[in-house]
Structures are given as C-alpha cells and as structure tokens.
Design an enzyme around this catalytic site. Structure first.
Site, mmCIF file in Angstrom:
data_model
loop_
_atom_site.group_PDB
_atom_site.id
_atom_site.type_symbol
_atom_site.label_atom_id
_atom_site.label_comp_id
_atom_site.label_asym_id
_atom_site.label_seq_id
_atom_site.Cartn_x
_atom_site.Cartn_y
_atom_site.Cartn_z
ATOM 1 N N HIS A 142 0.828 -1.217 0.000
ATOM 2 C CA HIS A 142 0.000 0.000 0.000
ATOM 3 C C HIS A 142 0.859 1.263 0.000
ATOM 4 C CE1 HIS A 142 0.902 1.094 4.162
ATOM 5 N NE2 HIS A 142 1.023 -0.203 4.342
ATOM 6 N N HIS A 151 12.394 -0.049 -12.444
ATOM 7 C CA HIS A 151 12.173 -1.470 -12.734
ATOM 8 C C HIS A 151 12.228 -2.248 -11.430
ATOM 9 C CE1 HIS A 151 13.736 -5.437 -14.736
ATOM 10 N NE2 HIS A 151 12.553 -5.580 -14.165
HETATM 11 O O1 JB3 Z 1 14.864 -9.636 -15.976
HETATM 12 C C1 JB3 Z 1 13.906 -9.834 -16.706
HETATM 13 C C2 JB3 Z 1 12.757 -10.694 -16.252
HETATM 14 N N1 JB3 Z 1 13.822 -9.297 -17.926
HETATM 15 C C3 JB3 Z 1 14.871 -8.465 -18.470
HETATM 16 C C4 JB3 Z 1 14.297 -7.178 -19.014
HETATM 17 C C5 JB3 Z 1 13.531 -6.384 -17.975
HETATM 18 O O2 JB3 Z 1 15.359 -6.370 -19.558
HETATM 19 C C6 JB3 Z 1 15.594 -9.200 -19.599
HETATM 20 O O3 JB3 Z 1 16.131 -10.412 -19.086
HETATM 21 C C7 JB3 Z 1 16.708 -8.319 -20.167
HETATM 22 O O4 JB3 Z 1 17.679 -8.083 -19.177
HETATM 23 C C8 JB3 Z 1 16.101 -6.991 -20.589
HETATM 24 O O5 JB3 Z 1 15.249 -7.294 -21.679
HETATM 25 P P1 JB3 Z 1 15.482 -6.547 -23.102
HETATM 26 O O6 JB3 Z 1 15.490 -5.102 -22.897
HETATM 27 O O7 JB3 Z 1 14.538 -7.130 -24.067
HETATM 28 O O8 JB3 Z 1 16.976 -6.962 -23.427
HETATM 29 P P2 JB3 Z 1 17.519 -7.702 -24.764
HETATM 30 O O9 JB3 Z 1 16.975 -9.091 -24.820
HETATM 31 O O10 JB3 Z 1 18.979 -7.487 -24.767
HETATM 32 O O11 JB3 Z 1 16.854 -6.915 -25.978
HETATM 33 C C9 JB3 Z 1 17.024 -5.531 -26.126
HETATM 34 C C10 JB3 Z 1 16.469 -5.225 -27.519
HETATM 35 O O12 JB3 Z 1 16.389 -3.813 -27.664
HETATM 36 C C11 JB3 Z 1 17.408 -5.735 -28.624
HETATM 37 O O13 JB3 Z 1 16.643 -6.407 -29.605
HETATM 38 C C12 JB3 Z 1 18.031 -4.456 -29.161
HETATM 39 O O14 JB3 Z 1 18.369 -4.532 -30.541
HETATM 40 C C13 JB3 Z 1 16.910 -3.481 -28.928
HETATM 41 N N2 JB3 Z 1 17.331 -2.078 -28.906
HETATM 42 C C14 JB3 Z 1 18.462 -1.537 -28.382
HETATM 43 N N3 JB3 Z 1 18.457 -0.192 -28.594
HETATM 44 C C15 JB3 Z 1 16.574 -1.104 -29.447
HETATM 45 C C16 JB3 Z 1 17.286 0.091 -29.263
HETATM 46 N N4 JB3 Z 1 15.369 -1.178 -30.081
HETATM 47 C C17 JB3 Z 1 14.850 -0.013 -30.533
HETATM 48 N N5 JB3 Z 1 13.645 -0.043 -31.134
HETATM 49 N N6 JB3 Z 1 15.495 1.192 -30.392
HETATM 50 C C18 JB3 Z 1 16.715 1.295 -29.769
HETATM 51 O O15 JB3 Z 1 17.254 2.383 -29.670
#
Ligand code: JB3
Length: 220
Positions: A142, A151
């Site tokens: 609460h 996060h």
């Molecule tokens: O801990 C948990 C349960 N989840 C985590 C989450 C909260 O954060 C997860 O395990 C990861 O640590 C993280 O997830 P996320 O952000 O999806 O990380 P990753 O799997 O590395 O994917 C990041 C994506 O963002 C990649 O596909 C990158 O290419 C993309 N990206 C990076 N910069 C971007 C940019 N995409 C866009 N559209 N624009 C950007 O500037």
C-alpha cells in the site's frame, strides 16, 4: 475524421522483455492489432510470430498509416525513457501492458507505458509511475510510489509507504522494508534486504543492504 481509439500498436524493442510484453498484449481484451516491432537490429525476423519491421526510423511512416498506439519494450530504464519520449512526440499513445494474471487494487494509480507481469500484486493506493516495470511476481504494497521508468525485478517484496525514485532498479528477489526511500537511478542488488534509505545514483547490495558504489552498474 476523428481518429479511432488506439488499437493498432507497434512494439519498440524486440528482445526478451518484448516477448513477455507481446504475450501480455495478446491476452488483452479487446485485443490489440499488433502490426510489428521496430528494433535497433533491423534484420528481418519475427519475435513470437510478430515481424521486426525495421528500425525506429520507421515509426513516422507507421504513424502516418494510422498506427496510433505503442509500447516501449526495452528493459534498460534510461533507454526506455528516452525512446518513450521520442515515440510519444511522434503522436503515438503509450499504452499499458497489464497481465491478466496480475492483481491490481482498485485504488492503485497507474501511469502510461506501464508493464505489470503475471503474479505481480499492486496493493491499495500504490502509485505506479509512467514507463515502470513491475516484473513477474513482484509485490508492491500500500501507498508505495514507483518512479518513472523504474524497474522492480521479479520476486521483489516492496513494503508499504516505500518511495522508489525515477529509473531505479530493484534486483530480483530484493526486499524493501516499510517507509524506506530509494533515490533515483539507484540500484539494489538481487536478494538484498533494504533497511535504511538509499541515496540516488548509488548501488547497494546484501543483507542488510550496504552501499558499495556511487555509480549504478549493470542493467537499470
Ligand atoms: O529480468 C527480466 C525478467 N527481464 C529483463 C528485461 C527487464 O530487460 C531481460 O532479461 C533483459 O535483461 C532486458 O530485456 P530486453 O530489454 O529485451 O533486453 P535484450 O533481450 O537485450 O533486448 C534488447 C532489444 O532492444 C534488442 O533487440 C536491441 O536490438 C533493442 N534495442 C536496443 N536499442 C533497441 C534500441 N530497439 C529499438 N527499437 N530502439 C533502440 O534504440
């Protein structure tokens, strides 16, 4: 002609976090028309069957085609916040992704662009800021205030009247005792137990949590 309510949606980011978000959005009622993903890696691929359409530079043309909702599915807090600003400036409505398996108090307040995963509990009068992530099974009690783009990682237990600052990261399974204040951009290590206030831009770990550095490291 008046624009219809946002139902055609683009997901910004195509990584692991986006997979969880896509499944939450698919369970929404009424369902979203998820047109695709924009990602920094434009390689043609699909994420859980949703096509990666290209880079962020595609967003203006998607908006022009009538896509009017977006969800920024990026886990890194600072980048999520930056991308949300630019996406909203293009005229997209930032919508929420709330798992049907989450429990939300009717008196809780949610911002926009918020992600609440399965098993999360948001209790009475909690205030969940824009762009924040309340991850799988996290407990928010609460009157907790979660700052913009913070996060709360899976399995955290945040007791009543806690204040969590903008872009703070509370690591997996951490516990925060009642009334504690955690500053913006602070980072709390996995399984820590926070019994004192934690200053902005510091990293604290352990039981009880102790500050180990003044510059957050790792994911925020
Ligand atoms: O801990 C948990 C349960 N989840 C985590 C989450 C909260 O954060 C997860 O395990 C990861 O640590 C993280 O997830 P996320 O952000 O999806 O990380 P990753 O799997 O590395 O994917 C990041 C994506 O963002 C990649 O596909 C990158 O290419 C993309 N990206 C990076 N910069 C971007 C940019 N995409 C866009 N559209 N624009 C950007 O500037």
């Amino acid at each position: 002609m008046a624009e219809t309510l946002p139902r055609r949606l683009v997901v910004v980011g195509g990584g692991g976090h986006a997979k969880v978000i896509l499944e939450i959005l698919r369970a929404a009622s009424p369902p979203w028309d998820i047109v695709g993903i924009v990602d920094a890696d434009p390689d043609p691929r699909s994420v859980l069957g949703v096509p990666v359409l290209g880079r962020d530079s595609l967003l203006p043309s998607l908006r022009a085609e009538g896509v009017n909702a977006a969800f920024v599915a990026i886990g890194e807090n600072e980048l999520r916040q930056k991308l949300a600003i630019s996406t909203q400036d293009l005229g997209f409505e930032l919508v929420n992704a709330i798992s049907p398996a989450a429990t939300l108090s009717p008196s809780a307040r949610l911002g926009r662009g918020v992600a609440i995963m399965a098993g999360a509990v948001i209790n009475a009068a909690a205030d969940i800021g824009d762009l924040s992530i309340i991850n799988t099974g996290a407990l928010i009690d609460h009157d907790v205030q979660v700052g913009e783009a913070a996060h709360i990682a899976p399995g955290c237990a945040i007791a009543g009247n806690v204040a969590i600052g903008e872009r703070a990261f509370i690591g997996v399974g951490a516990t925060v005792l009642p009334g504690i204040s955690i500053g913006e951009d602070a980072m709390i290590g996995a399984a820590a137990c926070v019994i004192h206030d934690i200053a902005a831009r510091t990293t604290a770990v352990g039981v009880p949590a102790r500050v180990i550095s003044n510059v957050p490291k790792g994911p925020r």
